[in-house]
Design a protein around this motif. Structure first.
Motif, PDB file in Angstrom:
ATOM      1  N   ARG A  81      -0.492 -28.076   2.336  1.00  0.00           N
ATOM      2  CA  ARG A  81      -0.812 -26.841   2.665  1.00  0.00           C
ATOM      3  C   ARG A  81      -0.438 -26.500   3.975  1.00  0.00           C
ATOM      4  O   ARG A  81      -1.013 -27.387   4.994  1.00  0.00           O
ATOM      5  CB  ARG A  81      -2.331 -26.643   2.417  1.00  0.00           C
ATOM      6  CG  ARG A  81      -2.786 -27.042   1.005  1.00  0.00           C
ATOM      7  CD  ARG A  81      -4.179 -26.786   0.710  1.00  0.00           C
ATOM      8  NE  ARG A  81      -4.434 -27.306  -0.699  1.00  0.00           N
ATOM      9  CZ  ARG A  81      -5.457 -26.622  -1.360  1.00  0.00           C
ATOM     10  NH1 ARG A  81      -6.158 -26.010  -0.957  1.00  0.00           N
ATOM     11  NH2 ARG A  81      -5.773 -27.356  -2.414  1.00  0.00           N
ATOM     12  N   GLN A  82       0.295 -25.460   4.402  1.00  0.00           N
ATOM     13  CA  GLN A  82       0.662 -25.015   5.660  1.00  0.00           C
ATOM     14  C   GLN A  82      -0.278 -23.625   6.103  1.00  0.00           C
ATOM     15  O   GLN A  82      -0.256 -22.569   5.357  1.00  0.00           O
ATOM     16  CB  GLN A  82       2.207 -24.688   5.705  1.00  0.00           C
ATOM     17  CG  GLN A  82       2.817 -24.441   7.156  1.00  0.00           C
ATOM     18  CD  GLN A  82       3.968 -24.313   7.269  1.00  0.00           C
ATOM     19  OE1 GLN A  82       4.499 -23.316   6.221  1.00  0.00           O
ATOM     20  NE2 GLN A  82       4.726 -24.992   7.691  1.00  0.00           N
ATOM     21  N   PRO A  83      -0.876 -23.747   7.153  1.00  0.00           N
ATOM     22  CA  PRO A  83      -1.640 -22.442   7.683  1.00  0.00           C
ATOM     23  C   PRO A  83      -0.538 -21.503   7.963  1.00  0.00           C
ATOM     24  O   PRO A  83       0.720 -21.695   8.240  1.00  0.00           O
ATOM     25  CB  PRO A  83      -2.289 -22.966   9.031  1.00  0.00           C
ATOM     26  CG  PRO A  83      -2.255 -24.490   8.891  1.00  0.00           C
ATOM     27  CD  PRO A  83      -1.190 -24.801   8.033  1.00  0.00           C
ATOM     28  N   LEU A  84      -0.938 -20.131   7.477  1.00  0.00           N
ATOM     29  CA  LEU A  84       0.147 -19.121   7.923  1.00  0.00           C
ATOM     30  C   LEU A  84       0.389 -18.967   9.349  1.00  0.00           C
ATOM     31  O   LEU A  84      -0.543 -19.287  10.116  1.00  0.00           O
ATOM     32  CB  LEU A  84      -0.574 -17.622   7.416  1.00  0.00           C
ATOM     33  CG  LEU A  84      -0.205 -17.323   6.082  1.00  0.00           C
ATOM     34  CD1 LEU A  84      -0.761 -18.245   5.013  1.00  0.00           C
ATOM     35  CD2 LEU A  84      -0.882 -16.026   5.331  1.00  0.00           C
ATOM     36  N   TRP A  85       1.312 -18.496   9.729  1.00  0.00           N
ATOM     37  CA  TRP A  85       1.812 -18.381  11.079  1.00  0.00           C
ATOM     38  C   TRP A  85       0.732 -17.774  12.028  1.00  0.00           C
ATOM     39  O   TRP A  85       0.811 -17.924  13.161  1.00  0.00           O
ATOM     40  CB  TRP A  85       3.181 -17.723  11.122  1.00  0.00           C
ATOM     41  CG  TRP A  85       4.269 -18.774  10.831  1.00  0.00           C
ATOM     42  CD1 TRP A  85       4.266 -20.005  10.794  1.00  0.00           C
ATOM     43  CD2 TRP A  85       5.484 -18.246  10.269  1.00  0.00           C
ATOM     44  NE1 TRP A  85       5.336 -20.592  10.114  1.00  0.00           N
ATOM     45  CE2 TRP A  85       6.511 -19.329   9.834  1.00  0.00           C
ATOM     46  CE3 TRP A  85       6.434 -17.246  10.194  1.00  0.00           C
ATOM     47  CZ2 TRP A  85       7.689 -19.478   9.547  1.00  0.00           C
ATOM     48  CZ3 TRP A  85       7.417 -16.996   9.833  1.00  0.00           C
ATOM     49  CH2 TRP A  85       8.348 -18.130   9.431  1.00  0.00           C
ATOM     50  N   CYS A  86       0.274 -16.706  11.281  1.00  0.00           N
ATOM     51  CA  CYS A  86      -0.720 -15.849  11.899  1.00  0.00           C
ATOM     52  C   CYS A  86      -2.157 -16.564  12.323  1.00  0.00           C
ATOM     53  O   CYS A  86      -2.847 -16.048  13.064  1.00  0.00           O
ATOM     54  CB  CYS A  86      -1.112 -14.440  11.488  1.00  0.00           C
ATOM     55  SG  CYS A  86      -1.692 -14.698   9.690  1.00  0.00           S
ATOM     56  N   ASP A  87      -2.285 -17.597  11.745  1.00  0.00           N
ATOM     57  CA  ASP A  87      -3.518 -18.554  11.977  1.00  0.00           C
ATOM     58  C   ASP A  87      -3.572 -19.434  12.858  1.00  0.00           C
ATOM     59  O   ASP A  87      -2.941 -20.463  12.956  1.00  0.00           O
ATOM     60  CB  ASP A  87      -3.907 -19.354  10.543  1.00  0.00           C
ATOM     61  CG  ASP A  87      -5.143 -20.041  10.443  1.00  0.00           C
ATOM     62  OD1 ASP A  87      -5.847 -19.847  11.497  1.00  0.00           O
ATOM     63  OD2 ASP A  87      -5.558 -20.716   9.342  1.00  0.00           O
ATOM     64  N   ARG A  88      -4.095 -19.016  14.155  1.00  0.00           N
ATOM     65  CA  ARG A  88      -4.167 -19.723  15.174  1.00  0.00           C
ATOM     66  C   ARG A  88      -5.861 -19.897  15.669  1.00  0.00           C
ATOM     67  O   ARG A  88      -6.121 -19.775  16.670  1.00  0.00           O
ATOM     68  CB  ARG A  88      -3.512 -19.199  16.386  1.00  0.00           C
ATOM     69  CG  ARG A  88      -2.016 -19.180  16.256  1.00  0.00           C
ATOM     70  CD  ARG A  88      -1.265 -18.660  17.389  1.00  0.00           C
ATOM     71  NE  ARG A  88      -1.475 -19.762  18.480  1.00  0.00           N
ATOM     72  CZ  ARG A  88      -0.632 -20.030  19.394  1.00  0.00           C
ATOM     73  NH1 ARG A  88       0.704 -19.251  19.326  1.00  0.00           N
ATOM     74  NH2 ARG A  88      -0.829 -20.819  20.432  1.00  0.00           N
ATOM     75  N   LYS A  89      -6.793 -20.097  14.556  1.00  0.00           N
ATOM     76  CA  LYS A  89      -8.046 -20.402  14.843  1.00  0.00           C
ATOM     77  C   LYS A  89      -8.518 -21.541  15.546  1.00  0.00           C
ATOM     78  O   LYS A  89      -9.581 -21.210  16.164  1.00  0.00           O
ATOM     79  CB  LYS A  89      -8.571 -20.263  13.305  1.00  0.00           C
ATOM     80  CG  LYS A  89      -8.525 -19.164  12.338  1.00  0.00           C
ATOM     81  CD  LYS A  89      -9.135 -19.350  11.001  1.00  0.00           C
ATOM     82  CE  LYS A  89      -8.875 -18.334  10.260  1.00  0.00           C
ATOM     83  NZ  LYS A  89      -9.348 -18.648   8.807  1.00  0.00           N
ATOM     84  N   GLY A  90      -7.571 -22.500  15.787  1.00  0.00           N
ATOM     85  CA  GLY A  90      -7.865 -23.625  16.542  1.00  0.00           C
ATOM     86  C   GLY A  90      -7.723 -23.338  17.907  1.00  0.00           C
ATOM     87  O   GLY A  90      -8.132 -24.163  18.740  1.00  0.00           O
ATOM     88  N   ASP A  91      -6.906 -22.124  18.302  1.00  0.00           N
ATOM     89  CA  ASP A  91      -6.865 -21.747  19.806  1.00  0.00           C
ATOM     90  C   ASP A  91      -7.846 -21.084  20.086  1.00  0.00           C
ATOM     91  O   ASP A  91      -8.201 -19.795  19.896  1.00  0.00           O
ATOM     92  CB  ASP A  91      -5.379 -21.024  20.019  1.00  0.00           C
ATOM     93  CG  ASP A  91      -4.796 -20.915  21.417  1.00  0.00           C
ATOM     94  OD1 ASP A  91      -5.637 -21.040  22.169  1.00  0.00           O
ATOM     95  OD2 ASP A  91      -3.892 -20.579  21.465  1.00  0.00           O
ATOM     96  N   HIS A  92      -8.799 -21.580  21.154  1.00  0.00           N
ATOM     97  CA  HIS A  92      -9.882 -21.146  21.540  1.00  0.00           C
ATOM     98  C   HIS A  92      -9.953 -20.443  22.836  1.00  0.00           C
ATOM     99  O   HIS A  92     -10.863 -19.751  23.236  1.00  0.00           O
ATOM    100  CB  HIS A  92     -10.864 -21.851  21.653  1.00  0.00           C
ATOM    101  CG  HIS A  92     -11.175 -22.644  20.147  1.00  0.00           C
ATOM    102  ND1 HIS A  92     -11.939 -22.184  19.220  1.00  0.00           N
ATOM    103  CD2 HIS A  92     -11.019 -23.731  19.861  1.00  0.00           C
ATOM    104  CE1 HIS A  92     -12.012 -22.576  18.176  1.00  0.00           C
ATOM    105  NE2 HIS A  92     -11.440 -23.938  18.390  1.00  0.00           N
ATOM    106  N   GLY A  93      -8.643 -20.260  23.437  1.00  0.00           N
ATOM    107  CA  GLY A  93      -8.271 -19.551  24.630  1.00  0.00           C
ATOM    108  C   GLY A  93      -8.969 -20.349  25.947  1.00  0.00           C
ATOM    109  O   GLY A  93      -8.887 -21.667  25.978  1.00  0.00           O
ATOM    110  N   PRO A  94      -9.550 -19.746  26.979  1.00  0.00           N
ATOM    111  CA  PRO A  94      -9.875 -18.334  27.218  1.00  0.00           C
ATOM    112  C   PRO A  94      -8.390 -17.509  27.387  1.00  0.00           C
ATOM    113  O   PRO A  94      -7.638 -18.079  27.615  1.00  0.00           O
ATOM    114  CB  PRO A  94     -10.824 -18.233  28.227  1.00  0.00           C
ATOM    115  CG  PRO A  94     -10.444 -19.372  29.242  1.00  0.00           C
ATOM    116  CD  PRO A  94     -10.264 -20.453  28.149  1.00  0.00           C
TER     117      PRO A  94
END
Length: 846
Positions: free
Chosen positions: A168-181
């Motif tokens: 399973r590959q996350p969608l390209w728009c899924d960057r939930k693991g990027d927390h910034g700031p």
């Protein structure tokens, strides 16, 4: 063999009966992800092979699939699906919920399928059915992409199926693991100089374009067109994205430029001419690199665990983290009504006004003079190229940083900066909150809280709360908090007593709380005070424009005073005390929320006292002396009434104690001077919700208020008790005896820390321990008689305590949401919840 499928997709298994679809689905997917047509036939007909139930079975299957896709869950459809007409509604379903349709074809030879079915007693159809399945499937294989399937995987042998691994590959728009700031920058439109100034202001190194604290830029698109240095802006953005110090989403201007660079016929309008002219002076390699950069941009991003969404023109909750043509179109253009305004520009639908998502959405696209929050969304395009400013939002701080435009580089088609225009009285959120939607508080609701997980509000209780709020409540904009109910201590077995401090101390000691604070309980009415520095602060922070600077309301949200004049005089005196004590300055705030007791009890409860308590006292005062006199006459003539006379005399004494008890808490109120206000919680201010401070801090801050010299303010007496020291406990008991011995109601025992956790989570925030004579008001004149007291000792407290914890959690949650400046509907979800729970069937005497 490996195949990759999108993490959020509708997987359609295609294959004849006996091709191994169900076996493959069980091995490759979770049982809850697989929807089997056979199973659905069984649901509706109790027979998985009942072909007469096929239509109903697929209605069930499509319904469940829709609910899963709506919730963002991968879904697998296990059915033959060999006909285009069977697959068409599934592709439509995927498109409806902006999910990617995936076809996995099990192209197994007819012979193998027939052999497998021959061993299954539930497959009693002839081989011509399998032959028909195979023929229909193979006729349509080449057209699967035209049907709308974005990913097609054809498996031609049993060995390929058995060894297949599905990744399973996350969608390209899924960057939930990027927390910034993050530092999110609005539309730039070729304003390179302003961009460089803003980056420097945000702390990015001019040479490396990196931030020393690891912050990351988010470009919201529309880098190109109209401005003076479009290639310069592209170079900065491309370099920062390449080095990982920025991410970028496309704007509609980038996509139009890309179409032109790829040779498509587009209109040279809205600044495209400037882009083409400036790019014509650049090397061909740069132009191609810029086109490749734009072509690789993703419609939107979901960041920080789903708490932040960035898109050029915004993103509705139902589209976030999904991939489809409609999602991309919305991200680029927003939503239009199909009409044009007087400037020839499309009229845009205000999607943010109806946004109900949990994620913060940051966007641009349509220039605004100043960014304003609306339902957790914010437009930070402040029209730099049109002479406005270039704005960045610092996340998670929610701070806005801007740099002004050096000049007006392009005249806007629609004016958005009006020189000399006065700022609106209310911001966008306050204007939107002027009308509350009943759907936001009605029906069964599950409210998430920080302190007590999820709190369920039943539909019938919500209806009762709505009735009270809609008919009797103060202006809803003031109602940011309702106080919780309070549970009593465990029932005492001490002679003649129903409640005693020993049980409260034992409870907290058992929960591991080392120190408690005992506060004198004032027999008045609970009052919440919202106090602003002035009318302007009330407008700015609460959206109240009626000239009031505060409010005093009851624990059910009703105005405490019927007279506006008395309320204003009362609030003015409290505000003067707040100013004299310097609390506004010390807390760096323009408003306070105080939890108080307002006395006398009769000031608000006069009708209750007259109809319920005084009526009982008056009846007893008239009837019992007459009964005693009659019994005494009977005794004098020899009747055996001695026991009855003694009991009646005792009842008369108890009735007099009852009258004395409620009279202690009543006195006439002719003016504000006759009132007493005892604040005990300084709940919240602009600096935060003060549950992180212990009760000693709250009482010391409020002591400054009471020391201001106004006689209507009364400090709350208190005593700290160390539960590890028996002598300290004994002091606490003696203090309670002194309070109740002179007619006081009793005391409230709280953990010294405002929030305390025990063996099972949050402990009771407070336990009331009321005196013997005060409880006579609650339970009746004769409750201390042995037969009555023994019956009352069996009272159950578990429901009351559960209610107290849930209401406490909701109250604090509502305040925290207000301090975070969330929409009023989110705050009222908690306020309504507290009021709704007050209609729970709990003994009101507890």
């Amino acid at each position: 063999m490996n195949i990759t499928i999108p993490e959020l997709s509708l997987v359609v298994l295609i294959g004849p009966s006996g091709s191994g679809k169900s076996t493959f689905a069980r091995r490759a997917f979770l049982p809850t992800e697989v929807l089997s047509s056979d199973f659905c036939r069984g649901l509706v007909s109790d027979n998985e092979n009942d072909q007469a139930a096929t239509v109903e079975a697929f209605e069930v299957l499509h319904f469940i699939a829709a609910k899963r896709l709506q919730a963002g869950r991968l879904t697998v459809v296990d059915a033959t699906n060999v006909k285009p007409e069977s697959r068409k509604p599934l592709v439509a379903l995927a498109r409806q919920y902006h999910c990617i349709p995936v076809a996995i074809v099990l192209n197994i030879p007819e012979r193998i399928c027939a052999e497998r079915n021959s061993t299954r007693p539930d497959r009693n159809f002839s081989n011509h059915v399998i032959r028909q399945h195979v023929q229909e499937m193979r006729r349509s294989l080449r057209r699967l992409d035209r049907e709308g399937f974005r990913h097609i995987h054809i498996l031609d042998s049993p060995e390929a199926i058995e060894t297949l691994t599905v990744e399973r590959q996350p969608l390209w728009c899924d960057r939930k693991g990027d927390h910034g700031p993050f530092d999110i920058i609005g539309d730039i439109h070729g304003c390179r100089s302003e961009l460089e100034k803003l980056l420097k202001k945000l702390g990015y190194d001019p040479a490396t374009r990196r931030h020393p604290d690891g912050r990351k830029i988010v470009f919201l698109g529309d880098l190109v067109d109209r401005g003076p240095d479009i290639p310069g802006v592209l170079r900065i953005a491309m370099r920062m994205v390449e080095t990982g110090s920025a991410i970028c989403v496309p704007g509609n201007h980038e996509m139009k430029l890309l179409r032109k660079l790829r040779g498509r016929d587009v209109q040279i309008t809205h600044g495209l001419a400037e882009s083409l002219e400036q790019l014509n002076r650049e090397p061909e390699e740069f132009v191609e690199a810029a086109a490749k950069f734009i072509d690789g941009l993703v419609s939107h991003y979901v960041l920080d665990g789903g708490r932040l969404v960035v898109a050029h023109a915004g993103m509705k909750a139902s589209m976030q983290g999904r991939g489809s043509g409609k999602v991309r179109e919305f991200a680029l253009f927003g939503e239009t009504t199909g009409e044009t305004d007087e400037f020839g520009l499309p009229v845009r639908y205000n999607w943010a006004a109806e946004y109900r998502g949990n994620a913060m959405v940051v966007y641009g696209h349509t220039p605004v003079p100043d960014p304003e929050w609306l339902n957790g969304t914010i437009n930070i395009d402040t029209g730099c190229v049109f002479g406005g400013k270039l704005t960045a939002l610092r996340y998670p701080e929610k701070e806005l940083v801007s740099t002004p435009a050096e000049r007006t580089w392009c005249e806007p088609a629609r004016p958005f900066l009006e020189p000399g225009a006065a700022a609106p009285a209310l911001n966008a959120q306050q204007l939107h909150d002027d009308v509350l939607d009943m759907e936001d508080v009605s029906g069964k609701r599950i409210v998430g809280t920080r302190l007590y997980r999820n709190v369920t509000i039943r539909e019938e209780n919500a209806a009762a709360a709505l009735e009270v709020m809609s008919r009797y409540a103060a202006d809803p904009k003031w109602l940011i908090y309702l106080p919780p109910t309070m549970a009593p201590a465990d029932t005492s077995d001490a002679p003649g007593l129903l409640e005693h401090p020993a049980q409260a101390f034992a409870y907290y000691r058992h929960e591991g709380v080392p120190r408690v604070i005992c506060e004198a309980k004032h027999m008045g009415s609970r009052a919440v005070l919202i106090m602003c520095r002035d009318e302007d602060a009330a407008r700015r922070r609460f959206g109240v424009v009626d000239g009031n600077f505060g409010v005093c309301y009851t624990r059910t949200g009703r105005r405490f005073f019927d007279s506006t004049q008395i309320e204003r005089e009362f609030l003015s005196r409290v505000r003067s005390a707040v100013e004299h004590a310097g609390l506004f300055e010390e807390l760096d705030t323009d408003w306070l929320c105080l939890d108080c007791e307002l006395m006398p009890w009769s000031a608000k409860a006069q009708e209750l006292i007259t109809s319920q308590y005084a009526a009982v006292g008056a009846a007893a005062g008239l009837a019992l002396p007459e009964a005693i006199a009659a019994l005494e006459r009977a005794e004098r003539v020899g009747a055996d009434v001695a026991n009855l006379l003694e009991r009646t005399q005792e009842r008369a004494k108890l009735a007099q104690l009852y009258v004395d008890s409620y009279r202690y808490y009543c006195w006439p109120v002719a003016s504000v001077d006759d009132l007493k206000l005892a604040p005990f919680h300084l709940l919240a201010s602009e600096s935060g919700v003060h549950v992180d401070k212990d009760h000693g801090w709250h009482l010391s801050m409020l002591a400054k208020l009471c020391d201001a010299g106004d006689p209507i303010l009364l400090a709350t007496a208190h005593l700290v008790v160390d539960l590890t020291d028996p002598r300290s406990e004994a002091d606490g008991v003696r203090w309670w005896e002194e309070l109740t011995g002179r007619g006081g109601e009793g005391m409230v025992v709280k953990p010294l820390d405002f929030l305390a956790h025990g063996r099972r989570g949050l402990v009771q925030p407070a336990l009331k321990c009321r005196g013997r004579e005060y409880l006579r008001i609650i339970y009746g004149p004769e409750y201390t008689m042995s037969e009555n007291l023994s019956r009352l000792r069996s009272r159950g407290l578990s429901v009351k305590r559960s209610l107290a914890l849930r209401e406490f959690a909701l109250g604090i949650e509502g305040l925290e949401r207000f301090v975070r400046k969330e929409p009023l509907r989110r705050i009222h979800e908690c306020v309504f919840g507290v009021l709704a729970m007050e209609s729970e069937p709990v003994d009101p005497r507890l």
